[in-house]
Design a protein around this motif. Sequence first.
Motif, PDB file in Angstrom:
ATOM      1  N   GLY A   1       0.767  -1.026  -0.031  1.00  0.00           N
ATOM      2  CA  GLY A   1       0.106  -0.174   0.025  1.00  0.00           C
ATOM      3  C   GLY A   1       0.807   1.053  -0.242  1.00  0.00           C
ATOM      4  O   GLY A   1       0.180   2.348  -0.198  1.00  0.00           O
ATOM      5  N   SER A   2       1.704   1.254   0.090  1.00  0.00           N
ATOM      6  CA  SER A   2       3.122   2.731   0.026  1.00  0.00           C
ATOM      7  C   SER A   2       4.473   2.308  -0.368  1.00  0.00           C
ATOM      8  O   SER A   2       5.782   1.167  -0.212  1.00  0.00           O
ATOM      9  CB  SER A   2       3.215   2.666   1.384  1.00  0.00           C
ATOM     10  OG  SER A   2       3.798   3.596   1.195  1.00  0.00           O
ATOM     11  N   ALA A   3       3.896   2.197  -2.294  1.00  0.00           N
ATOM     12  CA  ALA A   3       5.214   2.042  -2.994  1.00  0.00           C
ATOM     13  C   ALA A   3       6.455   3.521  -1.862  1.00  0.00           C
ATOM     14  O   ALA A   3       7.548   3.517  -2.646  1.00  0.00           O
ATOM     15  CB  ALA A   3       5.038   2.566  -4.171  1.00  0.00           C
ATOM     16  N   SER A   4       6.690   4.422  -2.362  1.00  0.00           N
ATOM     17  CA  SER A   4       7.028   5.262  -1.706  1.00  0.00           C
ATOM     18  C   SER A   4       7.752   5.072  -0.559  1.00  0.00           C
ATOM     19  O   SER A   4       8.670   5.335  -0.548  1.00  0.00           O
ATOM     20  CB  SER A   4       6.385   7.104  -1.706  1.00  0.00           C
ATOM     21  OG  SER A   4       5.173   7.124  -0.118  1.00  0.00           O
ATOM     22  N   TYR A   5       7.024   4.554   0.308  1.00  0.00           N
ATOM     23  CA  TYR A   5       7.265   4.696   2.067  1.00  0.00           C
ATOM     24  C   TYR A   5       8.968   2.745   1.464  1.00  0.00           C
ATOM     25  O   TYR A   5       9.496   2.656   1.736  1.00  0.00           O
ATOM     26  CB  TYR A   5       6.675   3.995   2.637  1.00  0.00           C
ATOM     27  CG  TYR A   5       7.407   3.771   4.556  1.00  0.00           C
ATOM     28  CD1 TYR A   5       7.331   4.484   4.843  1.00  0.00           C
ATOM     29  CD2 TYR A   5       7.848   2.075   4.554  1.00  0.00           C
ATOM     30  CE1 TYR A   5       7.297   4.057   6.455  1.00  0.00           C
ATOM     31  CE2 TYR A   5       7.515   1.790   6.458  1.00  0.00           C
ATOM     32  CZ  TYR A   5       7.954   2.697   6.692  1.00  0.00           C
ATOM     33  OH  TYR A   5       8.222   2.810   7.411  1.00  0.00           O
TER      34      TYR A   5
ATOM     35  N   LYS B   1      -2.058  -9.407  -0.112  1.00  0.00           N
ATOM     36  CA  LYS B   1      -2.331  -7.998  -0.881  1.00  0.00           C
ATOM     37  C   LYS B   1      -3.786  -8.055  -0.911  1.00  0.00           C
ATOM     38  O   LYS B   1      -4.637  -6.825  -0.476  1.00  0.00           O
ATOM     39  CB  LYS B   1      -2.062  -7.083  -2.304  1.00  0.00           C
ATOM     40  CG  LYS B   1      -2.402  -6.117  -2.686  1.00  0.00           C
ATOM     41  CD  LYS B   1      -2.873  -5.223  -1.983  1.00  0.00           C
ATOM     42  CE  LYS B   1      -3.345  -3.697  -2.618  1.00  0.00           C
ATOM     43  NZ  LYS B   1      -4.398  -4.160  -3.387  1.00  0.00           N
ATOM     44  N   GLN B   2      -4.124  -9.120  -0.935  1.00  0.00           N
ATOM     45  CA  GLN B   2      -5.339  -9.893  -1.972  1.00  0.00           C
ATOM     46  C   GLN B   2      -6.406  -9.604  -0.986  1.00  0.00           C
ATOM     47  O   GLN B   2      -7.446  -9.643  -0.406  1.00  0.00           O
ATOM     48  CB  GLN B   2      -5.955 -10.685  -2.142  1.00  0.00           C
ATOM     49  CG  GLN B   2      -5.356 -10.780  -4.181  1.00  0.00           C
ATOM     50  CD  GLN B   2      -5.859  -9.112  -4.811  1.00  0.00           C
ATOM     51  OE1 GLN B   2      -6.799  -9.230  -4.450  1.00  0.00           O
ATOM     52  NE2 GLN B   2      -4.874  -8.272  -5.416  1.00  0.00           N
ATOM     53  N   LYS B   3      -5.554 -10.323   0.132  1.00  0.00           N
ATOM     54  CA  LYS B   3      -6.355 -10.298   1.714  1.00  0.00           C
ATOM     55  C   LYS B   3      -6.432  -9.426   2.427  1.00  0.00           C
ATOM     56  O   LYS B   3      -7.682  -9.455   2.958  1.00  0.00           O
ATOM     57  CB  LYS B   3      -5.335 -11.911   2.158  1.00  0.00           C
ATOM     58  CG  LYS B   3      -5.964 -11.967   4.008  1.00  0.00           C
ATOM     59  CD  LYS B   3      -4.890 -13.329   4.448  1.00  0.00           C
ATOM     60  CE  LYS B   3      -5.071 -13.252   6.181  1.00  0.00           C
ATOM     61  NZ  LYS B   3      -4.583 -13.997   6.928  1.00  0.00           N
ATOM     62  N   VAL B   4      -5.622  -8.321   2.494  1.00  0.00           N
ATOM     63  CA  VAL B   4      -5.286  -7.956   4.217  1.00  0.00           C
ATOM     64  C   VAL B   4      -6.029  -6.612   2.673  1.00  0.00           C
ATOM     65  O   VAL B   4      -6.444  -5.298   4.098  1.00  0.00           O
ATOM     66  CB  VAL B   4      -4.539  -7.090   4.281  1.00  0.00           C
ATOM     67  CG1 VAL B   4      -3.980  -8.807   5.204  1.00  0.00           C
ATOM     68  CG2 VAL B   4      -3.266  -6.327   3.478  1.00  0.00           C
ATOM     69  N   GLY B   5      -6.205  -6.551   2.030  1.00  0.00           N
ATOM     70  CA  GLY B   5      -6.207  -4.803   1.253  1.00  0.00           C
ATOM     71  C   GLY B   5      -5.507  -3.680   0.985  1.00  0.00           C
ATOM     72  O   GLY B   5      -4.424  -4.025   1.493  1.00  0.00           O
ATOM     73  N   ASP B   6      -5.975  -2.679   1.375  1.00  0.00           N
ATOM     74  CA  ASP B   6      -4.405  -1.634   0.686  1.00  0.00           C
ATOM     75  C   ASP B   6      -4.869  -0.843   1.919  1.00  0.00           C
ATOM     76  O   ASP B   6      -5.473   0.404   1.967  1.00  0.00           O
ATOM     77  CB  ASP B   6      -4.874  -0.896  -0.978  1.00  0.00           C
ATOM     78  CG  ASP B   6      -3.712  -0.514  -1.071  1.00  0.00           C
ATOM     79  OD1 ASP B   6      -3.690  -0.057  -2.609  1.00  0.00           O
ATOM     80  OD2 ASP B   6      -2.714  -0.149  -0.749  1.00  0.00           O
ATOM     81  N   ALA B   7      -4.273  -1.196   2.804  1.00  0.00           N
ATOM     82  CA  ALA B   7      -4.226  -0.645   3.786  1.00  0.00           C
ATOM     83  C   ALA B   7      -4.116   0.640   4.184  1.00  0.00           C
ATOM     84  O   ALA B   7      -4.460   1.642   4.854  1.00  0.00           O
ATOM     85  CB  ALA B   7      -3.453  -1.268   5.472  1.00  0.00           C
ATOM     86  N   PHE B   8      -3.543   1.519   2.984  1.00  0.00           N
ATOM     87  CA  PHE B   8      -2.302   2.378   2.999  1.00  0.00           C
ATOM     88  C   PHE B   8      -3.035   4.157   2.440  1.00  0.00           C
ATOM     89  O   PHE B   8      -2.882   4.442   2.081  1.00  0.00           O
ATOM     90  CB  PHE B   8      -0.912   2.884   2.367  1.00  0.00           C
ATOM     91  CG  PHE B   8      -0.465   2.289   4.052  1.00  0.00           C
ATOM     92  CD1 PHE B   8       0.416   3.596   4.693  1.00  0.00           C
ATOM     93  CD2 PHE B   8       0.417   1.097   4.453  1.00  0.00           C
ATOM     94  CE1 PHE B   8       1.246   2.883   5.718  1.00  0.00           C
ATOM     95  CE2 PHE B   8       0.702   0.758   5.686  1.00  0.00           C
ATOM     96  CZ  PHE B   8       1.350   1.539   6.280  1.00  0.00           C
TER      97      PHE B   8
END
Length: 260
Positions: free
Chosen positions: A144-148, A248-255
């Motif tokens: 959820g955070s490519a920049s991080y 990713k599919q399990k938790v969703g895009d949390a960010f």
Amino acid sequence: MFENQIIAITGATGGIGRGIAEMYIANGAKVAISDYKDCQETAKEIGAKAYICDVSDEASVKNFIASVEADLGPIDTYISNAGVGSGNGRYVAKASNESWEQAWQVNVMGSVYAARALMPSWVERGSGRFVVTASAAGLLNQIGSASYTATKHAAVAFAESVAIEHGADGIKANCICPQYVRSEMTKGMAMAENSQDGYLEPSDVANALKAAIEKDQFYVFPHEVVQEYFVNRAKYPDAYLDGMGKLKQKVGDAFAAAKK
């Protein structure tokens, strides 16, 4: 163990920075803490000296270092701890240029600016310790955070460069790579609070750093399982990517900050 050493820490109003400051103070060090906003209250509570430092501004970093050394003496250990994170949005590159630039300046260049100011005197005297608070995301990935993720990978690489380039000069380096730690950044974050590998306290990170220094180890793994994940990522890269995709599919895009 750190009796009368001069320690400078950025991003230390709370969370990991404060936890590390408290550990050093408990072990006899003189500690200077800084943040981009006033941290006098924290300093008073823990027995440190407070400064304001915007690590994305080289002049501010230089001023912080110069002020600490004028007030307390030559810095023995610098903890480059300040960090920021933001979400992708709906797509991996949807976040603004401004958020990417902020992540780069704070998570990477803040360390570069500090090292640029410190290394000449440290090399001359033959000692010093540079500690970077990176993240498990710097060895793995933050969904959820490519920049991080990208900037924390760069932070790890820079810490390694300090160790490689200046080890022979008597300068030590450490890189802290935790998963989720209780802080303002992770407050209310479901992925953090429900992490299968544990939601650690700042004191756990501080104690892990102390142990790594005692053992002369570069990497600091407050969550010990991160080292195992890192090894498996290197050995089985495709399986790692597949597994992260499923997570990713399990938790969703949390960010994610927005859906479109």
